[in-house]
Motif scaffolding. Structure first.
Motif, mmCIF file in Angstrom:
data_model
loop_
_atom_site.group_PDB
_atom_site.id
_atom_site.type_symbol
_atom_site.label_atom_id
_atom_site.label_comp_id
_atom_site.label_asym_id
_atom_site.label_seq_id
_atom_site.Cartn_x
_atom_site.Cartn_y
_atom_site.Cartn_z
ATOM 1 N N GLY A 467 0.810 -1.203 0.000
ATOM 2 C CA GLY A 467 0.000 0.000 0.000
ATOM 3 C C GLY A 467 0.846 1.256 0.000
ATOM 4 N N ALA A 468 0.247 2.365 -0.401
ATOM 5 C CA ALA A 468 0.937 3.657 -0.399
ATOM 6 C C ALA A 468 -0.070 4.763 -0.631
ATOM 7 C CB ALA A 468 2.019 3.707 -1.472
ATOM 8 N N GLY A 469 0.286 5.954 -0.192
ATOM 9 C CA GLY A 469 -0.565 7.096 -0.445
ATOM 10 C C GLY A 469 -0.583 7.500 -1.901
ATOM 11 N N THR A 470 0.531 7.257 -2.595
ATOM 12 C CA THR A 470 0.647 7.555 -4.024
ATOM 13 C C THR A 470 1.328 6.385 -4.712
ATOM 14 O OG1 THR A 470 0.862 9.937 -3.588
ATOM 15 C CG2 THR A 470 1.583 9.160 -5.746
ATOM 16 N N VAL A 471 0.836 6.019 -5.877
ATOM 17 C CA VAL A 471 1.413 4.934 -6.671
ATOM 18 C C VAL A 471 2.047 5.536 -7.922
ATOM 19 C CG1 VAL A 471 0.952 2.815 -7.969
ATOM 20 C CG2 VAL A 471 -0.302 3.287 -5.848
ATOM 21 N N VAL A 472 3.292 5.165 -8.191
ATOM 22 C CA VAL A 472 3.997 5.628 -9.379
ATOM 23 C C VAL A 472 4.400 4.414 -10.210
ATOM 24 C CG1 VAL A 472 6.005 6.855 -10.291
ATOM 25 C CG2 VAL A 472 4.891 7.678 -8.202
ATOM 26 N N VAL A 473 3.987 4.377 -11.449
ATOM 27 C CA VAL A 473 4.423 3.339 -12.383
ATOM 28 C C VAL A 473 5.536 3.948 -13.225
ATOM 29 C CG1 VAL A 473 3.748 1.801 -14.259
ATOM 30 C CG2 VAL A 473 2.139 2.295 -12.413
ATOM 31 N N VAL A 688 -3.617 10.456 -21.594
ATOM 32 C CA VAL A 688 -3.821 9.549 -20.460
ATOM 33 C C VAL A 688 -3.437 10.205 -19.142
ATOM 34 C CG1 VAL A 688 -3.106 7.327 -19.441
ATOM 35 C CG2 VAL A 688 -3.496 7.511 -21.914
ATOM 36 N N VAL A 689 -2.382 11.029 -19.164
ATOM 37 C CA VAL A 689 -1.901 11.677 -17.940
ATOM 38 C C VAL A 689 -1.796 13.178 -18.165
ATOM 39 C CG1 VAL A 689 -0.591 9.603 -17.321
ATOM 40 C CG2 VAL A 689 0.565 11.468 -18.523
ATOM 41 N N ASP A 690 -1.685 13.923 -17.062
ATOM 42 C CA ASP A 690 -1.524 15.367 -17.186
ATOM 43 C C ASP A 690 -0.048 15.721 -17.334
ATOM 44 O OD1 ASP A 690 -0.350 15.326 -14.647
ATOM 45 O OD2 ASP A 690 -2.052 16.255 -13.634
ATOM 46 N N ALA A 691 0.273 16.991 -17.243
ATOM 47 C CA ALA A 691 1.641 17.444 -17.490
ATOM 48 C C ALA A 691 2.632 16.985 -16.429
ATOM 49 C CB ALA A 691 1.666 18.970 -17.598
ATOM 50 N N PHE A 692 2.139 16.447 -15.310
ATOM 51 C CA PHE A 692 3.005 15.914 -14.262
ATOM 52 C C PHE A 692 2.979 14.390 -14.218
ATOM 53 C CE2 PHE A 692 2.308 20.263 -12.915
ATOM 54 C CZ PHE A 692 3.546 20.646 -12.439
ATOM 55 N N GLY A 693 2.239 13.768 -15.118
ATOM 56 C CA GLY A 693 2.178 12.314 -15.154
ATOM 57 C C GLY A 693 1.054 11.709 -14.346
ATOM 58 N N GLN A 694 0.181 12.527 -13.748
ATOM 59 C CA GLN A 694 -0.935 11.970 -12.984
ATOM 60 C C GLN A 694 -2.011 11.485 -13.944
ATOM 61 O OE1 GLN A 694 -2.092 13.939 -9.423
ATOM 62 N NE2 GLN A 694 -4.221 13.261 -9.533
ATOM 63 N N GLY A 700 -4.313 9.605 -7.386
ATOM 64 C CA GLY A 700 -3.273 8.909 -6.644
ATOM 65 C C GLY A 700 -2.350 8.068 -7.503
ATOM 66 N N LEU A 701 -2.567 8.020 -8.823
ATOM 67 C CA LEU A 701 -1.749 7.199 -9.714
ATOM 68 C C LEU A 701 -0.987 8.078 -10.698
ATOM 69 C CD1 LEU A 701 -0.838 4.455 -10.875
ATOM 70 C CD2 LEU A 701 -2.933 4.448 -12.257
ATOM 71 N N TYR A 702 0.325 7.894 -10.729
ATOM 72 C CA TYR A 702 1.189 8.580 -11.683
ATOM 73 C C TYR A 702 1.853 7.536 -12.575
ATOM 74 C CZ TYR A 702 0.965 12.982 -9.044
ATOM 75 O OH TYR A 702 0.532 14.142 -8.435
#
Length: 746
Positions: A467-473, A688-694, A700-702
């Motif tokens: 688990g995590a507050g934010t997930v980054v792929v 699929v994502v915004d300018a920051f990768g979200q 919560g997913l980048y």
């Protein structure tokens, strides 16, 4: 050495075949005496055991055509049989939709002829001696790269290297049960590692899940067999079992892209194997569509192209380019935009706040030859900036200019990798926990659709949740896309990030329609020095020249690269030279040290018909669909490539080339410059994502990496990927959700 699984009769036929493929000649013994057949026979009982049945079928077909045994046929009969085998017309050949059996065996013959002797071929350095290759040397002096210089060194093997130069990582950096984390990062390559360092520096607790094993970053140093894209030992933990399939058009049946570039699946990812060219994008690259329309009109956008502007500008990334270059230790010369004629660097380079950390790699004799010819053609040559040290830097050694760089771990850590740059500092904080052997299976979301963690699989087959507050792929473009596609939920039954059907779209991959040139009788010594020790021109890149009267848009970079290793080089042949027999032998032995390549990096535009999806038939070792690539180059790119090849050939002739030939325009999928699939943009209808990768549709997913790219300029993508990652890390740290426990969500 392993004992061969071939029978005595099969081994006799194999020897006859190999000595006909590479016969003895005036300056070289034949393949059997060099040890090529012994190498292959042993490998068929070891790393190539999965090819044993195919070899047996091939040998049986050859023997049947000879009416008994190939070894008993006369020379003319043997040649006729082999010619029919190469053409695929010999009865009884094994069927393989991905490649021919001749292609496989020819590759193995070349390995046996020119591998390091530690692998059982190249007996007594006979293969290397025939072409003048000194092998695994610690490094070379500047004068040894001079044109015409005869390098006189006793040949050296991997076994001769000091142990420190060939260290290999064997233990995991992290194991055990999941723990609380602010951020979980999927992927322990350069992107994940640079993000992790930034995040822990800003006080966050980070868990990084890496599917492969730990390693030092020096793996496969100076070992062409293990580092080669063909065997791809670095991808053994995962990628080699999930090689994507490829088709040119939607109506075709896709086949596995087995002869393409291999990708690494181990800690550090491709940062261990990369060539380390570290260029920034040009300012205009971020507003490509609008700049083209402003200058040439809307009708110049090719039909079917999904060309678009990026949702950020060069100025947004500039400070993160600075940070990435500092962390890597980039060598180069800043461009002089005001006075191109006096510029030591790229005169088209975007503005930068400071010079490079150290001067560029030295210029080789080949580089000087290219630069002189390019200037005479009116261009502005410059040394490529590289993440390779030319002076000691942060405890790392300067480059020794050995022969092994791209696809190899660096034996002195001069080439930047995750291991010798960001990972030590990140681990020292105690806030980074790396779990190796952790194969991500799905992104997990809660009932509200927010990403809350990752399900992953251990080597023992245990399924765990982190688990995590934010997930980054933060994996490669293929896996970034595939993991989102496989992470289906009740809310997102087409996968995460795919609410508007954009996941997998806008795929692009670099093509390499290079021009080869032979300088008969002249020693180039191109086997010395890293790939990135190159002189290049950017005059024909981007929109640096007027396209008003041309039938294409955009451009490409032309460069003269070093690193020319025997196994790969033995497959570089003009169209009129056969792939076996006396013709192949005589050409390669004569031309090896006289052959150069003018490497062309053309810009590839995105098209509606080029995309990634899940293959409906082919699965990986866990039974999960692999990525299917649908890709072909457009007419715009074909016209551009012809233009660039014309210019490269003119430079080669001016350099003094005695003959030239061209690679085809379409050089295949998987180039290590594969981008797109999770395009970034402001509008969820086209990205699929915004300018920051979200991810637009999953809080919560980048997703971070080359998959975010909107376009593929004629520049290596790595530095821009790292700048995007560092920028995203700042956003994540500033808005991080509370650390999540490791419990499975309700």
């Amino acid at each position: 050495m392993a004992v061969s699984s071939l029978s005595a009769a099969e081994r006799r036929s194999l020897d006859a075949l190999f000595d006909r493929l590479f016969p003895a000649g005036p300056v070289s013994p034949g393949a059997v005496a060099i040890g090529a057949s012994a190498y292959v026979a042993a490998a068929l009982a070891g790393p190539y055991a999965h090819h044993l049945d195919e070899y047996r079928a091939v040998l049986a077909a050859l023997d049947a055509a000879a009416g008994g045994s190939l070894a008993d046929a006369d020379a003319d009969r043997q040649k006729d049989i082999i010619a029919r085998w190469e053409a695929g017309t010999l009865p009884g050949l094994p069927a393989n939709a991905d490649r021919s059996s001749f292609d496989l065996v020819w590759r193995h013959v070349r390995e046996g002829l020119f591998c390091d002797p530690v692998h059982g071929g190249n007996r007594d350095f006979a293969g290397w001696a025939a072409i003048g290759f000194p092998g695994a040397q610690f490094g070379y002096r500047s004068e040894e790269q001079a044109l015409g210089h005869r390098v006189q060194r006793p040949p050296a093997s991997l076994a001769d290297l000091p142990r420190s130069a060939r260290l290999a990582g064997t233990s995991c950096l992290g194991t055990g049960a999941p723990r609380e984390a602010d951020v979980v990062i999927v992927g322990g390559g350069a992107v994940g590692s640079f993000m992790a360092e930034s995040l822990v520096r800003q006080g966050l607790e980070v868990v990084m899940l890496e599917a492969g094993p730990a390693r030092t970053g020096r793996e496969h140093a100076m070992d062409e067999v293990l580092a080669t894209a063909f065997r791809n030992a670095g991808g053994a933990a995962k990628f080699n079992a999930e090689v994507p399939t490829w088709r040119r058009n939607p109506g075709e049946t896709a086949r596995r892209a087995v002869m393409s570039q291999g990708l690494e699946t181990a800690l550090g990812g491709n940062s261990v194997a990369w060539g380390a060219v570290a260029m920034r994008f040009y300012e205009e690259d971020f507003r490509l569509r609008s700049a083209t329309v402003e200058r040439y009109g809307e009708d110049r956008i090719p039909e079917g192209s999904t060309l678009a502007d990026w949702p950020l500008a060069y100025a947004d990334l500039a400070p993160f380019y600075d940070e990435a270059e500092r962390l890597l230790g980039v060598s180069g010369h800043a461009g002089n935009r005001a006075n191109p004629a006096r510029s030591r660097g790229n005169p088209f380079e975007a503005p930068r706040a400071a010079p490079y950390a150290m001067p560029a790699l030295r210029t080789s004799g080949l580089g000087e030859l290219f630069a002189g010819a390019a200037r005479e053609e009116g261009y502005h040559p410059f040394p490529l900036p590289a993440a390779i040290l030319t002076a000691p830097y942060q405890g790392r050694h300067a480059c020794t200019y050995c022969s092994f760089c791209s696809r190899f771990g660096c034996h002195v850590d001069a080439k930047a990798s995750a291991q010798n740059t960001v990972l030590p500092a990140a681990l020292a904080t105690g806030r980074l926990h790396i779990v190796t052997g952790a194969r991500a299976m799905a992104i997990v979301t809660d009932e509200g659709g927010r990403a809350v963690g990752v399900n992953y699989r251990t080597p023992a087959g245990e399924e765990l949740f982190q688990g995590a507050g934010t997930v980054v792929v933060a994996t490669y473009a293929f896996e970034n896309t595939r993991l989102l596609m496989l992470s289906k939920t009740r809310r997102r039954n087409r996968g995460l990030g795919n609410e508007t059907g954009q996941l997998g779209r806008h795929y692009m991959t670099r093509q390499q329609p290079s021009v080869y040139a032979v300088f008969e009788g002249r020693s180039l010594n191109r086997f010395i020095g890293p790939t990135a020790q190159a002189m290049a021109i950017a005059d024909l890149s981007a929109d640096h020249f007027d396209h008003g009267d041309l039938d294409f848009i955009r451009g490409g970079r032309i460069a003269a690269f070093n690193q020319y290793l025997p196994i790969e080089a033995s497959g570089v042949l003009p169209p009129d030279v056969p792939r076996w027999g006396e013709g192949w032998r005589d050409f390669f032995l004569t031309a090896y040290n006289s052959t150069s390549m003018l490497f062309i990096d053309p810009e590839i535009l995105p098209y509606e018909g080029n995309y990634l999806d899940l293959d409906p038939v082919v699965v990986d070792d866990l039974g999960r669909p692999v990525i299917r690539i649908t890709f072909d180059i457009g007419d715009n790119e074909r016209r551009l490539m012809a233009f660039l090849q014309d210019r490269a050939e003119r430079i080669a002739r001016r350099m003094g080339a005695s003959r030239t030939w061209r690679r085809p325009f379409l050089t295949g999928p998987i180039s290590t410059h594969d981008v797109g699939g999770t395009r970034m943009g402001h509008d969820p209808q086209s990205s699929v994502v915004d300018a920051f990768g979200q991810v637009h549709d999953t809080p919560g997913l980048y997703v971070i990496g080359g998959s975010n790219f909107v376009s593929l300029p004629a520049v290596n993508p790595a530095l821009t990927i790292l700048a995007i990652a560092l920028r995203a890390a700042g956003r994540i740290a500033g808005a991080a959700a509370p650390a999540a426990t490791c419990g499975v969500p309700a």
